[in-house]
Design a protein around this motif. Structure first.
Motif, mmCIF file in Angstrom:
data_model
loop_
_atom_site.group_PDB
_atom_site.id
_atom_site.type_symbol
_atom_site.label_atom_id
_atom_site.label_comp_id
_atom_site.label_asym_id
_atom_site.label_seq_id
_atom_site.Cartn_x
_atom_site.Cartn_y
_atom_site.Cartn_z
ATOM 1 N N GLY A 1 1.046 -1.376 0.218
ATOM 2 C CA GLY A 1 -0.187 0.035 0.010
ATOM 3 C C GLY A 1 0.492 1.331 0.406
ATOM 4 N N GLY A 2 0.391 2.064 -0.032
ATOM 5 C CA GLY A 2 1.166 3.098 0.302
ATOM 6 C C GLY A 2 -0.146 4.704 -0.605
ATOM 7 N N LEU A 3 0.648 5.938 -1.252
ATOM 8 C CA LEU A 3 -0.049 7.055 -1.409
ATOM 9 C C LEU A 3 0.501 7.305 -3.396
ATOM 10 C CD1 LEU A 3 -0.754 9.742 -1.186
ATOM 11 C CD2 LEU A 3 1.084 11.075 -0.708
ATOM 12 N N VAL A 4 -0.595 7.162 -3.664
ATOM 13 C CA VAL A 4 -0.183 7.733 -5.211
ATOM 14 C C VAL A 4 -1.123 8.399 -6.085
ATOM 15 C CG1 VAL A 4 -2.289 5.446 -5.884
ATOM 16 C CG2 VAL A 4 -0.568 5.654 -7.347
ATOM 17 N N GLN A 5 -1.065 9.256 -6.736
ATOM 18 C CA GLN A 5 -2.010 10.188 -7.641
ATOM 19 C C GLN A 5 -2.889 9.223 -8.681
ATOM 20 O OE1 GLN A 5 0.590 12.650 -9.891
ATOM 21 N NE2 GLN A 5 1.528 13.950 -8.009
ATOM 22 N N PRO A 6 -4.081 10.179 -9.039
ATOM 23 C CA PRO A 6 -5.126 9.353 -9.775
ATOM 24 C C PRO A 6 -4.515 8.922 -10.666
ATOM 25 C CG PRO A 6 -5.838 11.582 -8.304
ATOM 26 C CD PRO A 6 -4.482 11.317 -8.289
ATOM 27 N N GLY A 7 -5.027 8.240 -11.298
ATOM 28 C CA GLY A 7 -4.418 7.245 -11.916
ATOM 29 C C GLY A 7 -3.487 6.404 -12.519
ATOM 30 N N GLY A 8 -2.996 6.700 -11.396
ATOM 31 C CA GLY A 8 -1.746 5.093 -11.106
ATOM 32 C C GLY A 8 -1.710 4.355 -10.667
ATOM 33 N N ALA B 1 -8.919 -15.119 3.318
ATOM 34 C CA ALA B 1 -8.084 -16.600 2.986
ATOM 35 C C ALA B 1 -9.469 -16.911 4.239
ATOM 36 C CB ALA B 1 -7.310 -17.019 3.608
ATOM 37 N N ARG B 2 -9.651 -18.456 2.836
ATOM 38 C CA ARG B 2 -11.047 -18.811 3.832
ATOM 39 C C ARG B 2 -10.611 -20.601 2.134
ATOM 40 N NH1 ARG B 2 -17.677 -17.978 3.841
ATOM 41 N NH2 ARG B 2 -18.300 -20.142 4.851
ATOM 42 N N ARG B 3 -11.212 -21.905 2.960
ATOM 43 C CA ARG B 3 -11.113 -22.959 2.983
ATOM 44 C C ARG B 3 -12.129 -22.993 2.183
ATOM 45 N NH1 ARG B 3 -6.623 -27.202 3.653
ATOM 46 N NH2 ARG B 3 -7.972 -28.397 2.606
ATOM 47 N N TYR B 4 -12.786 -24.146 1.211
ATOM 48 C CA TYR B 4 -14.306 -24.396 1.557
ATOM 49 C C TYR B 4 -15.517 -24.435 3.205
ATOM 50 C CZ TYR B 4 -18.874 -26.304 0.102
ATOM 51 O OH TYR B 4 -19.747 -26.541 -0.342
ATOM 52 N N LEU B 5 -16.301 -23.696 3.173
ATOM 53 C CA LEU B 5 -17.134 -23.893 4.320
ATOM 54 C C LEU B 5 -16.180 -23.799 5.825
ATOM 55 C CD1 LEU B 5 -19.492 -26.816 3.800
ATOM 56 C CD2 LEU B 5 -19.859 -24.015 3.086
ATOM 57 N N GLY B 6 -15.150 -23.613 5.896
ATOM 58 C CA GLY B 6 -13.859 -23.291 6.665
ATOM 59 C C GLY B 6 -13.728 -21.622 7.245
ATOM 60 N N PRO B 7 -13.287 -21.314 8.047
ATOM 61 C CA PRO B 7 -13.174 -19.932 9.178
ATOM 62 C C PRO B 7 -12.310 -19.240 8.122
ATOM 63 C CG PRO B 7 -11.608 -21.748 9.825
ATOM 64 C CD PRO B 7 -12.191 -22.754 9.169
ATOM 65 N N GLU B 8 -12.559 -18.017 8.236
ATOM 66 C CA GLU B 8 -11.708 -16.839 7.623
ATOM 67 C C GLU B 8 -11.050 -16.128 8.754
ATOM 68 O OE1 GLU B 8 -15.976 -14.332 6.171
ATOM 69 O OE2 GLU B 8 -14.895 -13.822 7.583
ATOM 70 N N TYR B 9 -9.312 -16.090 7.782
ATOM 71 C CA TYR B 9 -8.034 -15.374 8.293
ATOM 72 C C TYR B 9 -8.282 -14.552 7.627
ATOM 73 C CZ TYR B 9 -7.932 -19.992 9.719
ATOM 74 O OH TYR B 9 -8.488 -21.550 10.811
ATOM 75 N N TRP B 10 -7.920 -12.949 8.368
ATOM 76 C CA TRP B 10 -7.471 -11.758 7.714
ATOM 77 C C TRP B 10 -6.712 -11.241 8.285
ATOM 78 C CZ3 TRP B 10 -11.806 -9.172 4.483
ATOM 79 C CH2 TRP B 10 -12.923 -10.027 4.448
ATOM 80 N N GLY B 11 -6.277 -10.722 7.154
ATOM 81 C CA GLY B 11 -4.996 -10.170 7.541
ATOM 82 C C GLY B 11 -4.904 -8.686 8.345
ATOM 83 N N GLN B 12 -4.019 -7.614 8.286
ATOM 84 C CA GLN B 12 -3.971 -6.628 8.940
ATOM 85 C C GLN B 12 -4.663 -4.942 8.515
ATOM 86 O OE1 GLN B 12 -3.431 -5.917 12.166
ATOM 87 N NE2 GLN B 12 -3.083 -7.774 12.728
ATOM 88 N N GLY B 13 -4.151 -5.381 6.910
ATOM 89 C CA GLY B 13 -4.847 -4.462 6.293
ATOM 90 C C GLY B 13 -3.741 -3.384 6.224
ATOM 91 N N THR B 14 -3.888 -2.730 4.773
ATOM 92 C CA THR B 14 -2.504 -1.558 4.005
ATOM 93 C C THR B 14 -3.496 -1.169 3.251
ATOM 94 O OG1 THR B 14 -0.679 -1.635 2.992
ATOM 95 C CG2 THR B 14 -2.276 -3.036 2.150
ATOM 96 N N GLN B 15 -3.095 0.358 3.777
ATOM 97 C CA GLN B 15 -3.284 1.466 3.356
ATOM 98 C C GLN B 15 -3.235 2.001 2.353
ATOM 99 O OE1 GLN B 15 -6.005 4.047 5.080
ATOM 100 N NE2 GLN B 15 -5.932 5.128 3.094
ATOM 101 N N VAL B 16 -4.250 2.004 1.180
ATOM 102 C CA VAL B 16 -3.994 2.799 -0.012
ATOM 103 C C VAL B 16 -4.428 4.546 -0.263
ATOM 104 C CG1 VAL B 16 -4.387 2.493 -2.667
ATOM 105 C CG2 VAL B 16 -4.015 0.413 -1.509
ATOM 106 N N THR B 17 -4.017 5.476 -0.556
ATOM 107 C CA THR B 17 -4.251 6.686 -0.710
ATOM 108 C C THR B 17 -4.135 7.085 -1.728
ATOM 109 O OG1 THR B 17 -3.673 6.940 2.063
ATOM 110 C CG2 THR B 17 -4.579 8.739 -0.077
ATOM 111 N N VAL B 18 -5.291 7.901 -2.485
ATOM 112 C CA VAL B 18 -4.865 8.100 -3.896
ATOM 113 C C VAL B 18 -5.314 8.812 -3.999
ATOM 114 C CG1 VAL B 18 -5.428 8.015 -6.360
ATOM 115 C CG2 VAL B 18 -6.070 6.253 -4.418
ATOM 116 N N SER B 19 -4.576 10.447 -3.548
ATOM 117 C CA SER B 19 -4.461 11.984 -3.749
ATOM 118 C C SER B 19 -3.304 12.620 -4.205
ATOM 119 C CB SER B 19 -4.826 12.085 -2.420
ATOM 120 O OG SER B 19 -4.815 13.181 -2.473
#
Length: 116
Positions: free
Chosen positions: A9-16, A97-115
């Motif tokens: 993730g990061g900061l990117v200009q519009p169109g980037g 991430a999820r296997r069929y009918l299994g539990p869900e595993y989530w990451g911590q997230g990454t920020q994307v800023t378009v400006s």
């Protein structure tokens, strides 16, 4: 089980462009359906793109033609290539991430800023 970890993730200009990566530690990565989701301030988390264990893909209408999800099972990694970015793409992007009918595993997230 797997533990997803997002990067890119990061900061990117519009169109980037940006490429996000999600590395999932654990075993049997190829058996997991993987997805990218995002949450903007004040909004609900929404699906961006999903790739199944078999390689089938689904995209939100808002990103079709601009974003591409892919996976490299040898590297236990799923990618999200984002082109023609818009201000409305600004959000925290999460990997799931999820296997069929299994539990869900989530990451911590990454920020994307378009400006400019």
């Amino acid at each position: 089980q797997v533990q997803p970890v997002e990067s890119g993730g990061g900061l990117v200009q519009p169109g980037g462009s940006l490429r996000l990566a999600c590395a999932a530690s654990g075993t049997a990565f190829s058996a997991y359906h993987m997805g990218w989701y995002r949450q903007a301030p004040g909004k609900q988390r929404e699906m961006v793109a999903v790739i199944t264990s078999g390689g089938s893909t689904t995209y939100a209408d808002s990103v079709k033609g601009r974003f591409t999800i892919s996976r490299d099972n040898a590297k236990n990694t799923v990618y999200l290539q984002m082109n023609s970015l818009k201000a409305e793409d600004t959000a925290v992007y999460y990997c799931k991430a999820r296997r069929y009918l299994g539990p869900e595993y989530w990451g911590q997230g990454t920020q994307v800023t378009v400006s400019s």
